[in-house]
Motif scaffolding. Structure first.
Motif, PDB file in Angstrom:
ATOM      1  N   GLY A   1       0.801  -1.223   0.000  1.00 15.11           N
ATOM      2  CA  GLY A   1       0.000   0.000   0.000  1.00 15.11           C
ATOM      3  C   GLY A   1       0.829   1.266   0.000  1.00 15.11           C
ATOM      4  N   VAL A   2       2.155   1.133   0.087  1.00 14.88           N
ATOM      5  CA  VAL A   2       3.040   2.299   0.046  1.00 14.88           C
ATOM      6  C   VAL A   2       3.307   2.657  -1.412  1.00 14.88           C
ATOM      7  CG1 VAL A   2       5.280   3.243   0.709  1.00 14.88           C
ATOM      8  CG2 VAL A   2       4.107   1.613   2.213  1.00 14.88           C
ATOM      9  N   ARG A   3       3.119   3.923  -1.762  1.00 10.30           N
ATOM     10  CA  ARG A   3       3.319   4.385  -3.134  1.00 10.30           C
ATOM     11  C   ARG A   3       4.674   5.053  -3.286  1.00 10.30           C
ATOM     12  NH1 ARG A   3       0.093   8.578  -4.339  1.00 10.30           N
ATOM     13  NH2 ARG A   3      -0.456   8.988  -2.167  1.00 10.30           N
ATOM     14  N   THR A   4       5.177   5.070  -4.506  1.00 11.00           N
ATOM     15  CA  THR A   4       6.373   5.840  -4.832  1.00 11.00           C
ATOM     16  C   THR A   4       5.942   7.000  -5.721  1.00 11.00           C
ATOM     17  OG1 THR A   4       6.832   4.313  -6.665  1.00 11.00           O
ATOM     18  CG2 THR A   4       8.021   3.960  -4.602  1.00 11.00           C
ATOM     19  N   VAL A   5       6.392   8.203  -5.371  1.00 12.45           N
ATOM     20  CA  VAL A   5       6.004   9.422  -6.085  1.00 12.45           C
ATOM     21  C   VAL A   5       7.261  10.278  -6.285  1.00 12.45           C
ATOM     22  CG1 VAL A   5       4.591  11.515  -6.019  1.00 12.45           C
ATOM     23  CG2 VAL A   5       3.696   9.373  -5.061  1.00 12.45           C
ATOM     24  N   HIS A   6       7.474  10.729  -7.496  1.00  8.20           N
ATOM     25  CA  HIS A   6       8.650  11.557  -7.790  1.00  8.20           C
ATOM     26  C   HIS A   6       8.593  12.875  -7.021  1.00  8.20           C
ATOM     27  CE1 HIS A   6      11.653  13.834 -10.048  1.00  8.20           C
ATOM     28  NE2 HIS A   6      12.070  12.701 -10.562  1.00  8.20           N
ATOM     29  N   LEU A   7       9.755  13.359  -6.623  1.00  4.44           N
ATOM     30  CA  LEU A   7       9.853  14.620  -5.897  1.00  4.44           C
ATOM     31  C   LEU A   7       9.143  15.748  -6.633  1.00  4.44           C
ATOM     32  CD1 LEU A   7      11.175  16.368  -3.611  1.00  4.44           C
ATOM     33  CD2 LEU A   7      13.138  16.636  -5.156  1.00  4.44           C
ATOM     34  N   ALA A   8       9.274  15.793  -7.950  1.00  6.86           N
ATOM     35  CA  ALA A   8       8.638  16.860  -8.733  1.00  6.86           C
ATOM     36  C   ALA A   8       7.131  16.861  -8.572  1.00  6.86           C
ATOM     37  CB  ALA A   8       9.010  16.712 -10.209  1.00  6.86           C
ATOM     38  N   GLU A   9       6.534  15.687  -8.486  1.00  6.40           N
ATOM     39  CA  GLU A   9       5.080  15.587  -8.345  1.00  6.40           C
ATOM     40  C   GLU A   9       4.612  16.132  -6.994  1.00  6.40           C
ATOM     41  OE1 GLU A   9       3.216  11.898 -10.126  1.00  6.40           O
ATOM     42  OE2 GLU A   9       5.312  11.256  -9.877  1.00  6.40           O
ATOM     43  N   ILE A  10       5.389  15.856  -5.966  1.00 17.03           N
ATOM     44  CA  ILE A  10       5.039  16.385  -4.645  1.00 17.03           C
ATOM     45  C   ILE A  10       5.150  17.900  -4.632  1.00 17.03           C
ATOM     46  CG2 ILE A  10       5.757  16.469  -2.219  1.00 17.03           C
ATOM     47  CD1 ILE A  10       6.489  13.530  -2.423  1.00 17.03           C
ATOM     48  N   LEU A  11       6.235  18.417  -5.197  1.00 13.74           N
ATOM     49  CA  LEU A  11       6.446  19.861  -5.197  1.00 13.74           C
ATOM     50  C   LEU A  11       5.454  20.585  -6.092  1.00 13.74           C
ATOM     51  CD1 LEU A  11      10.356  19.985  -5.304  1.00 13.74           C
ATOM     52  CD2 LEU A  11       8.857  20.114  -3.300  1.00 13.74           C
ATOM     53  N   ALA A  12       4.924  19.903  -7.082  1.00 12.58           N
ATOM     54  CA  ALA A  12       3.946  20.514  -7.982  1.00 12.58           C
ATOM     55  C   ALA A  12       2.530  20.466  -7.425  1.00 12.58           C
ATOM     56  CB  ALA A  12       3.990  19.834  -9.348  1.00 12.58           C
ATOM     57  N   ALA A  13       2.297  19.650  -6.405  1.00 13.99           N
ATOM     58  CA  ALA A  13       0.945  19.470  -5.859  1.00 13.99           C
ATOM     59  C   ALA A  13       0.512  20.687  -5.048  1.00 13.99           C
ATOM     60  CB  ALA A  13       0.900  18.224  -4.974  1.00 13.99           C
ATOM     61  N   THR A  14      -0.723  21.085  -5.247  1.00 10.33           N
ATOM     62  CA  THR A  14      -1.323  22.167  -4.468  1.00 10.33           C
ATOM     63  C   THR A  14      -2.739  21.777  -4.103  1.00 10.33           C
ATOM     64  OG1 THR A  14      -2.241  23.328  -6.390  1.00 10.33           O
ATOM     65  CG2 THR A  14       0.013  23.896  -5.742  1.00 10.33           C
ATOM     66  N   GLU A  15      -3.371  22.579  -3.262  1.00 10.64           N
ATOM     67  CA  GLU A  15      -4.768  22.303  -2.906  1.00 10.64           C
ATOM     68  C   GLU A  15      -5.669  22.366  -4.128  1.00 10.64           C
ATOM     69  OE1 GLU A  15      -4.736  24.413   1.459  1.00 10.64           O
ATOM     70  OE2 GLU A  15      -3.818  25.301  -0.318  1.00 10.64           O
ATOM     71  N   GLN A  16      -5.321  23.203  -5.096  1.00  7.52           N
ATOM     72  CA  GLN A  16      -6.129  23.341  -6.291  1.00  7.52           C
ATOM     73  C   GLN A  16      -5.851  22.229  -7.311  1.00  7.52           C
ATOM     74  OE1 GLN A  16      -4.481  26.056  -4.904  1.00  7.52           O
ATOM     75  NE2 GLN A  16      -6.396  26.680  -3.941  1.00  7.52           N
ATOM     76  N   SER A  17      -4.599  21.789  -7.392  1.00  8.09           N
ATOM     77  CA  SER A  17      -4.241  20.821  -8.437  1.00  8.09           C
ATOM     78  C   SER A  17      -4.551  19.395  -8.056  1.00  8.09           C
ATOM     79  CB  SER A  17      -2.743  20.939  -8.755  1.00  8.09           C
ATOM     80  OG  SER A  17      -1.959  20.514  -7.660  1.00  8.09           O
ATOM     81  N   GLY A  18      -4.634  19.112  -6.755  1.00  9.31           N
ATOM     82  CA  GLY A  18      -4.888  17.748  -6.320  1.00  9.31           C
ATOM     83  C   GLY A  18      -3.603  17.029  -5.941  1.00  9.31           C
ATOM     84  N   ILE A  19      -3.745  15.807  -5.458  1.00 10.64           N
ATOM     85  CA  ILE A  19      -2.636  15.036  -4.943  1.00 10.64           C
ATOM     86  C   ILE A  19      -2.272  13.937  -5.925  1.00 10.64           C
ATOM     87  CG2 ILE A  19      -1.797  13.722  -2.958  1.00 10.64           C
ATOM     88  CD1 ILE A  19      -2.645  16.670  -2.407  1.00 10.64           C
ATOM     89  N   PRO A  20      -1.005  13.829  -6.342  1.00  8.50           N
ATOM     90  CA  PRO A  20      -0.609  12.811  -7.310  1.00  8.50           C
ATOM     91  C   PRO A  20      -0.997  11.404  -6.879  1.00  8.50           C
ATOM     92  CG  PRO A  20       1.184  14.351  -6.920  1.00  8.50           C
ATOM     93  CD  PRO A  20       0.111  14.672  -5.922  1.00  8.50           C
ATOM     94  N   GLY A  21      -1.635  10.684  -7.790  1.00  8.32           N
ATOM     95  CA  GLY A  21      -1.981   9.296  -7.519  1.00  8.32           C
ATOM     96  C   GLY A  21      -3.303   9.094  -6.828  1.00  8.32           C
ATOM     97  N   GLU A  22      -3.982  10.174  -6.444  1.00 12.83           N
ATOM     98  CA  GLU A  22      -5.271  10.030  -5.773  1.00 12.83           C
ATOM     99  C   GLU A  22      -6.406  10.342  -6.741  1.00 12.83           C
ATOM    100  OE1 GLU A  22      -5.380  12.376  -2.262  1.00 12.83           O
ATOM    101  OE2 GLU A  22      -4.048  11.038  -1.170  1.00 12.83           O
ATOM    102  N   PRO A  23      -7.593   9.742  -6.533  1.00 13.01           N
ATOM    103  CA  PRO A  23      -8.731  10.009  -7.399  1.00 13.01           C
ATOM    104  C   PRO A  23      -9.110  11.482  -7.385  1.00 13.01           C
ATOM    105  CG  PRO A  23      -9.137   8.096  -6.009  1.00 13.01           C
ATOM    106  CD  PRO A  23      -7.887   8.741  -5.496  1.00 13.01           C
ATOM    107  N   SER A  24      -9.658  11.938  -8.493  1.00 15.59           N
ATOM    108  CA  SER A  24      -9.964  13.365  -8.626  1.00 15.59           C
ATOM    109  C   SER A  24     -10.975  13.834  -7.598  1.00 15.59           C
ATOM    110  CB  SER A  24     -10.498  13.647 -10.041  1.00 15.59           C
ATOM    111  OG  SER A  24     -11.653  12.873 -10.305  1.00 15.59           O
TER     112      SER A  24
END
Length: 257
Positions: A228-251
């Protein structure tokens, strides 16, 4: 600032979300990102496996493609490490000093993402939001070739909602190493087992790093074990905002401000 994106083979073919996140992040910070269409493989795979002569045309093409730009960024410590430490060497061994000089010039303007953000753009708080427990794996090339040090950690510490937990034995290799994982599968698997054990010990929801190759290796192992542990690139975390959503999660889980 006008920044050229060196997308890398792995991002282009398998993990485009890392490259797209790099663009979103830099544009959000007010910079223009351009994509030189002439780019291909930088030749790292060839060089690392002993095919330096075959890598020479790729080095020549890379230099020709990125020479016009003042700043180049890639979401990969591994590929930036190759550009910075191998391209001029390959050119010199082939007797092409002019190419070696141009390769050194391009290398001096090429940055891994965390280097660009912290050293060139002078930011650590990029306005990101990522409400997860995260652990960071420092990939070998970023750690030992580029010596990015704590730059990724400094960026992650400024991400709102993120709970950053230290990874035990963080500096140990995950066992990928490109063709090493194929040619030395048993050793690679044993190293991966150690890395996964340390990741799971943190209780993190997400393991992040600056290289999709290592994340592919670690993520594959974690998925096979159904952790259940996901791997996410650093860029995706830094690009995530409250408006854009969270990488890998349903919209539908997007948080709106």
């Amino acid at each position: 600032m006008r920044i050229a994106l060196f997308v890398t083979c792995l991002a282009d073919t398998m993990f485009p979300q890392a490259a797209k996140a790099t663009v979103r992040l830099l544009e959000r910070l007010g910079h223009e990102v351009v994509f030189p269409t002439g780019q291909t493989c930088c030749g790292q795979m060839h060089i690392n496996t002993g095919y330096q002569q075959e890598a020479l045309p790729l080095v020549r093409r890379h230099v020709r493609t990125f020479d016009p730009y003042d700043v180049v960024v890639a979401p990969s410590g591994s590929c930036v490490g190759s550009v910075r430490h191998q391209h001029a060497m390959v050119a010199r061994r082939a007797g092409d000093e002019a190419l070696a000089s141009r390769a050194e010039s391009v290398a001096g303007r090429t940055y891994e993402l965390s280097e660009l953000l912290v050293d060139v753009l002078g930011v650590t708080d990029v306005g990101a939001y990522y409400p997860h427990r995260v652990t960071y794996h420092p990939t070998c090339h970023s750690l030992r070739m580029l010596r990015v040090g704590d730059r990724p950690l400094r960026l992650l510490r400024e991400v709102r909602g993120l709970d950053l937990v230290e990874l035990p034995a963080a500096e140990q290799c995950c066992g990928f190493g490109g063709t090493f994982a194929v040619k030395n599968a048993d050793t690679s698997t044993a190293m991966l087992a150690d890395k996964m054990r340390h990741v799971l010990a943190t209780g993190a929801d997400v393991c992040t790093a600056g290289d999709s190759s290592c994340l592919m290796h670690i993520g594959g192992g974690l998925a096979r074990l159904r952790t259940g542990v996901r791997t996410v690139h650093l860029a995706e975390i830094l690009a995530a905002t409250e408006q854009s959503g969270i990488p890998g999660e349903p919209s539908e889980l997007v948080v709106r401000s």
